[in-house]
Design an enzyme around this catalytic site. Structure first.
Site, PDB file in Angstrom:
ATOM      1  N   SER A   1    -100.980  21.896  35.726  1.00 58.00           N
ATOM      2  CA  SER A   1    -101.347  23.312  35.544  1.00 58.00           C
ATOM      3  C   SER A   1    -102.457  23.390  34.512  1.00 58.00           C
ATOM      4  O   SER A   1    -102.538  22.538  33.607  1.00 58.00           O
ATOM      5  CB  SER A   1    -100.151  24.114  35.055  1.00 58.00           C
ATOM      6  OG  SER A   1    -100.567  25.365  34.541  1.00 58.00           O
TER       7      SER A   1
ATOM      8  N   TYR B   1     -93.262  25.253  29.314  1.00 63.35           N
ATOM      9  CA  TYR B   1     -94.036  24.957  30.532  1.00 63.35           C
ATOM     10  C   TYR B   1     -95.283  24.152  30.173  1.00 63.35           C
ATOM     11  O   TYR B   1     -95.595  23.144  30.829  1.00 63.35           O
ATOM     12  CB  TYR B   1     -94.401  26.271  31.223  1.00 63.35           C
ATOM     13  CG  TYR B   1     -95.063  26.110  32.571  1.00 63.35           C
ATOM     14  CD1 TYR B   1     -94.354  25.654  33.677  1.00 63.35           C
ATOM     15  CD2 TYR B   1     -96.411  26.428  32.745  1.00 63.35           C
ATOM     16  CE1 TYR B   1     -94.965  25.522  34.919  1.00 63.35           C
ATOM     17  CE2 TYR B   1     -97.027  26.303  33.977  1.00 63.35           C
ATOM     18  CZ  TYR B   1     -96.311  25.849  35.065  1.00 63.35           C
ATOM     19  OH  TYR B   1     -96.909  25.718  36.293  1.00 63.35           O
TER      20      TYR B   1
HETATM   21  P1  NDP Z   1     -92.674  27.794  44.109  1.00 61.22           P
HETATM   22  O1  NDP Z   1     -91.616  28.248  43.197  1.00 61.22           O
HETATM   23  O2  NDP Z   1     -93.305  28.740  45.061  1.00 61.22           O
HETATM   24  O3  NDP Z   1     -92.188  26.503  44.923  1.00 61.22           O
HETATM   25  C1  NDP Z   1     -91.622  25.424  44.198  1.00 61.22           C
HETATM   26  C2  NDP Z   1     -91.324  24.275  45.138  1.00 61.22           C
HETATM   27  O4  NDP Z   1     -90.787  23.210  44.347  1.00 61.22           O
HETATM   28  C3  NDP Z   1     -90.295  24.647  46.179  1.00 61.22           C
HETATM   29  O5  NDP Z   1     -90.579  23.991  47.393  1.00 61.22           O
HETATM   30  C4  NDP Z   1     -89.005  24.112  45.565  1.00 61.22           C
HETATM   31  O6  NDP Z   1     -88.045  23.718  46.534  1.00 61.22           O
HETATM   32  C5  NDP Z   1     -89.503  22.879  44.840  1.00 61.22           C
HETATM   33  N1  NDP Z   1     -88.584  22.531  43.760  1.00 61.22           N
HETATM   34  C6  NDP Z   1     -88.320  23.238  42.622  1.00 61.22           C
HETATM   35  N2  NDP Z   1     -87.353  22.644  41.931  1.00 61.22           N
HETATM   36  C7  NDP Z   1     -86.985  21.540  42.643  1.00 61.22           C
HETATM   37  C8  NDP Z   1     -86.033  20.521  42.449  1.00 61.22           C
HETATM   38  N3  NDP Z   1     -85.208  20.506  41.386  1.00 61.22           N
HETATM   39  N4  NDP Z   1     -85.944  19.543  43.365  1.00 61.22           N
HETATM   40  C9  NDP Z   1     -86.745  19.538  44.455  1.00 61.22           C
HETATM   41  N5  NDP Z   1     -87.655  20.481  44.709  1.00 61.22           N
HETATM   42  C10 NDP Z   1     -87.770  21.478  43.803  1.00 61.22           C
HETATM   43  O7  NDP Z   1     -93.808  27.183  43.149  1.00 61.22           O
HETATM   44  P2  NDP Z   1     -95.355  26.876  43.374  1.00 61.22           P
HETATM   45  O8  NDP Z   1     -95.616  26.478  44.757  1.00 61.22           O
HETATM   46  O9  NDP Z   1     -96.116  27.985  42.771  1.00 61.22           O
HETATM   47  O10 NDP Z   1     -95.514  25.627  42.387  1.00 61.22           O
HETATM   48  C11 NDP Z   1     -95.680  24.307  42.834  1.00 61.22           C
HETATM   49  C12 NDP Z   1     -96.229  23.475  41.681  1.00 61.22           C
HETATM   50  O11 NDP Z   1     -97.465  24.049  41.246  1.00 61.22           O
HETATM   51  C13 NDP Z   1     -95.314  23.445  40.450  1.00 61.22           C
HETATM   52  O12 NDP Z   1     -95.363  22.169  39.873  1.00 61.22           O
HETATM   53  C14 NDP Z   1     -95.960  24.473  39.525  1.00 61.22           C
HETATM   54  O13 NDP Z   1     -95.669  24.237  38.182  1.00 61.22           O
HETATM   55  C15 NDP Z   1     -97.432  24.265  39.852  1.00 61.22           C
HETATM   56  N6  NDP Z   1     -98.281  25.394  39.511  1.00 61.22           N
HETATM   57  C16 NDP Z   1     -98.115  26.642  40.077  1.00 61.22           C
HETATM   58  C17 NDP Z   1     -98.932  27.676  39.705  1.00 61.22           C
HETATM   59  C18 NDP Z   1     -98.801  29.051  40.263  1.00 61.22           C
HETATM   60  O14 NDP Z   1     -99.462  29.986  39.728  1.00 61.22           O
HETATM   61  N7  NDP Z   1     -98.047  29.275  41.329  1.00 61.22           N
HETATM   62  C19 NDP Z   1     -99.991  27.495  38.695  1.00 61.22           C
HETATM   63  C20 NDP Z   1    -100.097  26.172  38.182  1.00 61.22           C
HETATM   64  C21 NDP Z   1     -99.277  25.164  38.583  1.00 61.22           C
HETATM   65  P3  NDP Z   1     -86.626  24.489  46.724  1.00 61.22           P
HETATM   66  O15 NDP Z   1     -86.907  25.955  46.712  1.00 61.22           O
HETATM   67  O16 NDP Z   1     -86.150  23.953  48.043  1.00 61.22           O
HETATM   68  O17 NDP Z   1     -85.756  24.041  45.576  1.00 61.22           O
END
Ligand code: NDP
Length: 237
Positions: free
Chosen positions: A132, A146
């Site tokens: 991020s 975070y």
């Molecule tokens: P979402 O919350 O939309 O999706 C998160 C994804 O990660 C889901 O598929 C979820 O699966 C999976 N996940 C979360 N916890 C676990 C776990 N314990 N085990 C396995 N899978 C897990 O988030 P984003 O798509 O927005 O974020 C994706 C990445 O991008 C993250 O690392 C986030 O920090 C990073 N990011 C996002 C930003 C944003 O503005 N959206 C900005 C900067 C970075 P499930 O629901 O099945 O558990």
């Protein structure tokens, strides 16, 4: 024929958001994709049905389960470590167990998944970690835990780039700014504040993050390693 035809790709956290876009883009480009999910089996099933990718339940907070899932994927060409969570708030008030869980998923899992992927990865493979812009910049209060996690993955990326570089494996960290997902909706309560910090005042689309990841995964990016690639609409400048 696509440059990813026949390539073996794993996406950690592919059920929603950026991860679901990654699964869709790699699948459309001809790759054989397996993705993990944890708490969203219905969303995962929908992604698998739409893309033809395989899904496997593996909680990134459970080290043994995570390592077993990565090992089971075999000789990967590309690993994208995307699964992550965000918690925000006054560190004086945040629940300590919630902070530990964030560190488990956003840091420990990134290390162990990256190492396990590298153990079996084919030469000239690719490891891409979704960090991020908060790894570099903390423009408002409430982001300490975070930001700690996203700074930590920069070190993991640089370290593994050195460790696996002799095999032609590249390791890079993609650092989005605001991306329109469940985690950070474009119409959410913090959107206006975030847009006020950006040169291009809008959330990115998950497809825009996927496009950068696919470039880093391509043969054209063979000499890009140990870097952080920021895609934040100028939030961090
Ligand atoms: P979402 O919350 O939309 O999706 C998160 C994804 O990660 C889901 O598929 C979820 O699966 C999976 N996940 C979360 N916890 C676990 C776990 N314990 N085990 C396995 N899978 C897990 O988030 P984003 O798509 O927005 O974020 C994706 C990445 O991008 C993250 O690392 C986030 O920090 C990073 N990011 C996002 C930003 C944003 O503005 N959206 C900005 C900067 C970075 P499930 O629901 O099945 O558990």
């Amino acid at each position: 024929m696509s440059i990813f035809a026949g390539k073996s790709v794993m996406v950690l956290g592919g059920s929603r958001g950026i991860g679901a876009a990654l699964v869709a883009h790699f699948s459309a480009a001809g790759a054989k994709v397996v993705f993990t999910y944890s708490g969203s089996p219905d969303a995962a099933a929908a992604v698998a049905a739409q893309t033809g990718a395989s899904m496997v339940q593996a909680n990134s907070a459970n080290r043994d389960e995570l390592i077993a899932a990565v090992a089971a994927a075999g000789a990967l060409d590309i690993m994208v470590i995307n699964a992550g969570i965000a918690i925000m708030g006054d560190p004086l008030a945040l629940d300590a167990d919630a902070v530990d869980r964030l560190i488990d998923i956003n840091v420990r899992a990134v290390y162990f998944a990256g190492v396990e992927a590298g153990r079996q990865m084919n030469d000239n493979g690719r490891i891409i970690i979704i960090g991020s812009v908060n790894g570099d910049r903390v423009p408002s209060a409430g982001f300490t835990a975070y930001a700690l996690s996203k700074s930590a993955v920069q070190g993991i990326g640089r370290g593994l780039a050195r460790d696996f570089g002799p095999r032609g494996i590249t390791v890079n960290v993609v650092q989005p700014g605001p991306v329109d997902t469940d985690m950070n909706p474009a119409n959410g309560p913090m959107a206006k504040m975030m847009h006020g910090m950006m040169a291009i005042p809008r959330h990115a689309h998950a497809d825009e993050v996927a496009a950068l990841v696919l470039f880093l995964a391509s043969p054209a990016a063979a000499m890009i390693t140990g870097t952080t690639q920021t895609l934040d609409g100028g939030l961090g400048i």
